[in-house]
Scaffold this motif. Structure first.
Motif, short mmCIF file in Angstrom:
data_model
loop_
_atom_site.label_atom_id
_atom_site.label_comp_id
_atom_site.label_asym_id
_atom_site.label_seq_id
_atom_site.Cartn_x
_atom_site.Cartn_y
_atom_site.Cartn_z
N SER A 1 31.68 39.59 50.38
CA SER A 1 32.33 40.63 49.58
C SER A 1 33.44 40.01 48.74
CB SER A 1 32.93 41.71 50.48
OG SER A 1 31.93 42.35 51.21
N LEU A 2 34.18 39.09 49.32
CA LEU A 2 35.23 38.33 48.62
C LEU A 2 35.04 36.87 48.97
CD1 LEU A 2 38.32 40.54 49.55
CD2 LEU A 2 37.11 40.53 47.38
N LEU B 1 39.58 33.81 47.24
CA LEU B 1 40.57 34.53 46.43
C LEU B 1 41.97 33.99 46.71
CD1 LEU B 1 40.57 36.89 44.42
CD2 LEU B 1 40.93 38.40 46.34
N ILE C 1 43.88 46.21 40.34
CA ILE C 1 42.60 45.55 40.64
C ILE C 1 41.51 46.24 39.84
CG2 ILE C 1 41.00 44.88 42.46
CD1 ILE C 1 43.37 45.18 44.41
N ILE C 2 40.86 45.48 38.97
CA ILE C 2 39.83 46.02 38.09
C ILE C 2 38.56 45.21 38.29
CG2 ILE C 2 39.19 46.44 35.69
CD1 ILE C 2 42.20 46.40 35.04
N GLY C 3 37.40 45.89 38.29
CA GLY C 3 36.15 45.16 38.42
C GLY C 3 34.96 46.10 38.45
N HIS C 4 33.79 45.51 38.37
CA HIS C 4 32.54 46.26 38.41
C HIS C 4 32.31 46.84 39.80
CE1 HIS C 4 31.28 44.86 34.48
NE2 HIS C 4 31.63 43.63 34.83
N ASN C 5 31.36 47.76 39.91
CA ASN C 5 30.97 48.28 41.22
C ASN C 5 30.47 47.14 42.10
OD1 ASN C 5 31.50 50.88 40.37
ND2 ASN C 5 29.36 51.39 39.96
N ALA D 1 32.38 44.76 43.32
CA ALA D 1 33.13 43.52 43.08
C ALA D 1 34.10 43.19 44.21
CB ALA D 1 33.89 43.62 41.76
N LYS E 1 36.84 45.41 45.18
CA LYS E 1 38.16 46.01 44.95
C LYS E 1 38.67 46.75 46.18
CE LYS E 1 36.51 48.41 41.58
NZ LYS E 1 35.13 48.02 41.53
#
Length: 98
Positions: A45-46, A49, A61-65, A67, A69
């Motif tokens: 999932s991550l 980072l 925190i911005i990102g696609h589905n 991603a 977040k």
């Protein structure tokens, strides 16, 4: 963590799901000619980072589905533990999830 750092994330990794049965994992590793298969436990999932948040800064925190977040927010808030990595939080966090 320095005095002006509020959140410090180092080499954060998170994986959900159950691992394959050990014998299946060993067979998969032999087929791939590897000692240990990274993907034998499911997708990450991550992964890897790293970031710091200083006093007075805001983190968005911005990102696609899919991603990661919500996963990151849950780890920062202490709702779920990371698979690997280190997180230091000075103070309280209010994760606005959903």
């Amino acid at each position: 963590m320095t005095q002006d750092t509020v959140i410090q994330v180092n080499d954060l990794w998170k994986r959900y799901g159950l691992p394959f049965i050990p014998r299946w994992r060993q067979a998969l590793d032999k087929m791939r000619n590897q000692e240990k298969s990274i993907d034998a436990y499911g997708p990450w999932s991550l992964h890897g980072l790293n970031f710091d948040v200083k006093k007075g800064e805001t983190l968005g925190i911005i990102g696609h589905n899919g991603a990661g977040k919500s996963t990151l927010l849950k780890i920062l808030a202490g709702v779920t533990p990371p698979t690997q990595g280190n997180i230091e939080v000075g103070g309280r966090i209010f994760p606005m999830i959903e």
